[in-house]
Write an enzyme that holds these catalytic residues in place. Structure first.
Site, PDB file in Angstrom:
ATOM      1  N   GLU A   1      -4.912   1.396   2.774  1.00 19.17           N
ATOM      2  CA  GLU A   1      -4.720   0.374   3.812  1.00 19.17           C
ATOM      3  C   GLU A   1      -4.786   0.986   5.197  1.00 19.17           C
ATOM      4  OE1 GLU A   1      -2.550  -2.142   6.737  1.00 19.17           O
ATOM      5  OE2 GLU A   1      -2.102  -0.095   6.085  1.00 19.17           O
TER       6      GLU A   1
ATOM      7  N   HIS B   1       0.845  -1.202   0.000  1.00 25.93           N
ATOM      8  CA  HIS B   1       0.000   0.000   0.000  1.00 25.93           C
ATOM      9  C   HIS B   1       0.874   1.243   0.000  1.00 25.93           C
ATOM     10  CE1 HIS B   1       0.419   1.312   4.291  1.00 25.93           C
ATOM     11  NE2 HIS B   1       0.610   0.029   4.520  1.00 25.93           N
TER      12      HIS B   1
END
Length: 888
Positions: free
Chosen positions: A231, A185
């Site tokens: 995330e 991420h």
């Protein structure tokens, strides 16, 4: 002569007589075997006893050498020369470019535009460069909208709108039916550049993609590189991919790259569920393996307040995977210090070598095509100081564990079945000695906890946060000294007329028995971590059997002692590595675990447990040593000296040193709170800087620098308001109950929240359905608090069933990317049959809080002024928020 497996009590008289010191000066010969008996009786054998200094030196050197080996192994990031397949320097350039834009919270231009643009440019360069090769590369930018519930931080519901995913599919030009997934991420928390969490993983993935795309041999299967952009908003983007993207149905397994620290080695700390072939693939392919099933079972127990995308792929995608994370130096995780210059190029190289090798292996594996065939079973896996990984099926581990346990019980049973009354006496003596050992553990732990309580009462909590070995000197010295004292008293007062060599033998058996009991219990619980007590039983038992003749005829000679310690080296070395992992993870966590968990209790308990476990097979030496008085005096001196340093305030918990920062985390929100009554009128309104300390010390160290932040402005929880009436970003009010509210001017965001009730209707089944619309910034929190007697029956979130009732409240976390539409949601509530006259008006309180993490609305003059006054050792993370409450 009596067997060396029993001991006898003799009426003592006279004094103990020891022979002259051996010419090597390292031991003494005990003419009467260490007890006073009939001086006219000729001794049957002369046995060595250890001198106190020799025993202490041997054990100290043994511990220090193994601890040094553990640290040396951790510094060896790359073993051997790189093959050149993974270019760490190019990956570093990616890392520096990604972090150069600064923090990248979801919804910010830095995250949604600048980083996405850079990633797409690099991916396009790779596509053009490899177009003539045997592979094809497809890129898809996904902006999913969805909702789900998760039992993290007590449980809450998440809603996301148009967050960003960049999915890159690499496969043979003829296409692929089965896919691997590699996930990283690129978003960050507010106010952190997020180099380790998780830009370095995305940089590694870009370079792995480059290497695989340039491979001349066609891959058997395909791979999706997912660069997910949400995330940190509690796993939203990964949920959007695995539940909505058309490629997700072809994914058979995944590798997730994460961070809970900054740099160092990436460790495999989760695998599965089941699917042992994945662990076997990692063990076979990884160039620099580093893995532990203990970490997996500890992490999945929920003790560590963290989670990764692994959970989403496992729970919502029903696919197995491997979870890797950097864990070193968690002190600067999610802070401004998480910068690219703190990540060594060798750390990038080893991560890249491992990910590339494992991905390539899996993409050429026939098992990926039909992974369900190989699904069942778990694996025991662990590495030995980063040199080699040991892995075997859990069922094999169970057999091995029970074989070791059976061998131990046979060893003890042989002693218990001695002829005459010697066997029964041995059993009684073993039971009593076991009681002494367990009692010493309990008394030691309670004594050290009393010390921890005293440290807390003195206001010196977390003195070890910046001085880790001070905790060892204080709590470790106290624990070690207490255990030695208890066993010394037992040896001198209770066992006064017993041969010391036989006591040493007996207490070895006690340690063996206790470890064996833990081995059997953990195995029966189905825990793969049972391999740890298996090692702690198998190696000492084998060593003891091999040295039985030496010990019987010469006692605790220097040769015996050295060989005995060498036999313990492997299990103790591995166990000390596990101890390092525990402290490397939990010491930084104490700096962000809230104001309610007393860190001294946690640290004192961890140090004491480590001392108890490590001392188990050293009890042997306490009873084989002639004396312990100087050891006790030394430990007492270390304890007193450290206690004086701590109590005088010379061990300050925090540090702003650029080389090794240990920052104190403080969260500040300049907020305006507005409360509406049942008629929709403003009941009250105030504005202030709401301050949260996320460690136990509160603001006691900050107050001298900012005197107005003191206990006079401490907040209290208003139970009649959702989440106490404050703008919690996440549902963590149970972790941080000490908050401060400093009055400040009212806010005027350029893009204020727009919250309205669109409709209210009574259903035929007796509920009230209420529909709302919200326009606001990229991050908002919705709190629902049904009043006494009322209950939520259904809503528009998750699967439609309201979940995770936190003391009568519900928390919905909302975020969006760019250009998100109006957020519309609804819920149905069952009105109370008998309204509570003492409670708030109406049937439900609804509150919405907004959080401005970036842009012009994220800062105010008042915030800037107070931030300048914070000491350099603090990391104040700040933003602007609002809180609006309504009664219905």
């Amino acid at each position: 002569m009596e067997s060396d497996t029993t001991f006898r009590r003799i009426k003592p008289f006279g004094t103990q007589n020891y022979s002259a010191q051996d010419n090597d000066g390292s031991r003494e010969r005990c003419a009467d075997n260490g007890y006073s008996g009939d001086p006219k009786r000729k001794p049957e054998v002369s046995l060595y006893l250890l001198r106190e200094g020799v025993a202490a030196s041997l054990v100290s050197v043994f511990i220090l050498v193994l601890w040094g080996l553990v640290h040396f192994s951790l510094q060896q990031l790359v073993i051997g020369k790189p093959t050149g397949e993974f270019n760490a320097l190019r990956a570093r350039r990616h890392l520096e470019q990604i972090t150069s834009v600064g923090p990248r919270p979801v919804g910010s231009p830095e995250n949604e535009v600048l980083t996405v643009r850079y990633l797409l440019e690099q991916i396009e360069n790779i596509r053009v460069e490899t177009a003539a090769g045997p592979h094809q590369l497809t890129v898809d930018v996904q902006r999913p909208t969805g909702t789900f519930s998760i039992d993290f931080l007590g449980g809450f519901t998440s809603f996301y709108d148009r967050v960003t995913n960049i999915a890159v599919r690499l496969e043979p030009k003829g296409g692929a039916q089965h896919l691997m997934l590699a996930n990283c991420h690129f978003d960050t928390v507010a106010n952190s550049p997020g180099a380790s969490d998780d830009a370095v993983s995305c940089a590694v993935m870009l370079e792995v993609l480059h290497s695989l795309a340039n491979q001349s041999t066609p891959l058997l299967h395909g791979v999706v590189f997912l660069f997910n952009g949400a995330e940190e908003n509690i796993l939203q983007a990964s949920h959007g991919f695995i539940t909505q993207h058309p490629w997700a149905k072809q994914v058979r397994a995944f590798i997730n790259l994460e961070a809970a620290g900054v740099g160092g080695k990436e460790v495999v700390f989760q695998t599965g569920p089941e699917n042992p072939w994945l662990v076997q693939a990692y063990v076979h392919a990884a160039k620099h393996p580093f893995a532990s099933v203990v970490g997996q079972e500890v992490f999945q127990s929920g003790i560590i307040p963290s989670d990764t995308d692994f959970r989403i792929y496992r729970d919502f995608g029903n696919i197995p995977g491997i979870d890797l994370a950097f864990i070193e130096n968690g002190f600067i995780y999610h802070t401004k210090y998480d910068t690219s210059d703190r990540i060594l190029t060798d750390s990038i190289q080893r991560a890249g070598d491992n990910i590339l090798a494992v991905l390539r292996y899996l993409m050429m594996s026939e098992k990926l095509a039909d992974s369900s065939e190989y699904r069942h079973g778990n694996m025991v896996f662990f590495d030995l100081l980063g040199v080699v990984v040991v892995a075997y099926p859990a069922r094999v581990g169970t057999i091995l564990n029970y074989m070791v346990a059976a061998a131990t019980f046979l060893y003890l049973a042989k002693k218990a079945s001695l002829p005459g009354n010697r066997g029964g006496r041995y059993v009684r003596d073993l039971a009593f000695a076991t009681g002494v050992a367990v009692l010493s553990w309990i008394v030691t732990l309670m004594s050290v906890l009393i010390v921890a309580l005293l440290v807390t009462l003195l206001g010196r909590s977390m003195f070890w946060y910046n001085h880790f070995y001070a905790a060892i000197c204080l709590y470790g010295a106290a624990a070690t000294g207490k255990m030695i004292l208890i066993h010394t008293l037992a040896k001198n007062l209770y066992y006064g007329g017993v041969r010391l060599v036989e006591l040493g033998d007996l207490y070895f058996d006690v340690s063996l028995l206790l470890w064996c009991c833990s081995l059997v219990w953990l195995t029966q619980q189905g825990l793969c971590s049972a391999y740890v007590p298996m090692l702690m039983v198998a190696f000492p038992l084998a060593t003891r059997l091999l040295l039985a003749r030496e010990f019987k005829h010469r006692g605790a000679s220097l040769k015996y002692s050295v060989l005995y310690l060498l036999g313990l080296a492997l299990p103790y070395g591995h166990f000390m590595f596990l101890i390092w992992v525990v402290f490397e993870i939990f010491t930084p966590i104490m700096g962000r675990s809230g104001t309610e968990i007393p860190p001294e209790v946690v640290m004192a308990t961890l140090v004491t447990l480590a001392t108890i476990f490590l001392s188990s097979f050293f009890l042997h030496f306490i009873y084989l040593a002639r004396s312990t008085k100087w050891v006790l005096a030394g430990l007492g001196s270390v304890f007193i000296f450290t206690f004086l340093l701590m109590s005088c305030g010379l061990l300050f918990p925090y540090s702003g040193s650029p080389d090794s920062p240990r920052p104190k985390r403080v969260f500040l929100q300049h907020t305006t709170r507005t409360f509406h009554n049942l008629q929709g009128q403003v009941e009250s309104q105030d504005s202030g800087v709401w301050i949260n300390s996320f460690d136990y010390t509160g603001m006691q160290h900050v107050t001298p620098d900012i005197p107005e932040i003191n206990d006079s402005i401490r907040t209290s929880c208003r139970e009649d308001r959702p989440f106490c009436g404050y703008p919690w970003f996440l549902p963590v009010k149970f972790l941080s109950k000490k908050n401060w509210y400093l009055p400040a001017p009212e806010l005027s965001p350029s893009a204020p929240v727009e919250f309205s009730l669109l409709s209210r209707e009574e259903t035929s089944w007796g509920t009230v359905k209420m529909t709302f619309s919200v326009n606001g910034p990229s991050h908002m929190s919705l709190y629902l608090m049904p009043h006494r007697g009322a209950s939520l029956s259904t809503w528009s979130f998750g699967d439609g069933t309201p979940q995770f009732d936190l003391s009568g409240e519900y928390f919905v976390f909302y975020s969006h990317g760019l250009d998100a539409p109006t957020w519309i949601f609804w819920f149905e509530i069952q009105p109370p049959r008998d309204p509570d006259p003492s409670g708030p008006e109406g049937m439900i309180s609804v509150a919405i809080s907004t959080h401005y993490f970036f842009g012009q609305d994220s800062r105010t003059a008042q915030l800037e002024e107070i931030l300048r006054r914070f000491p350099t050792w603090a990391f104040p993370s700040s933003w602007v928020s609002t809180y609006d409450m309504y009664r219905y």
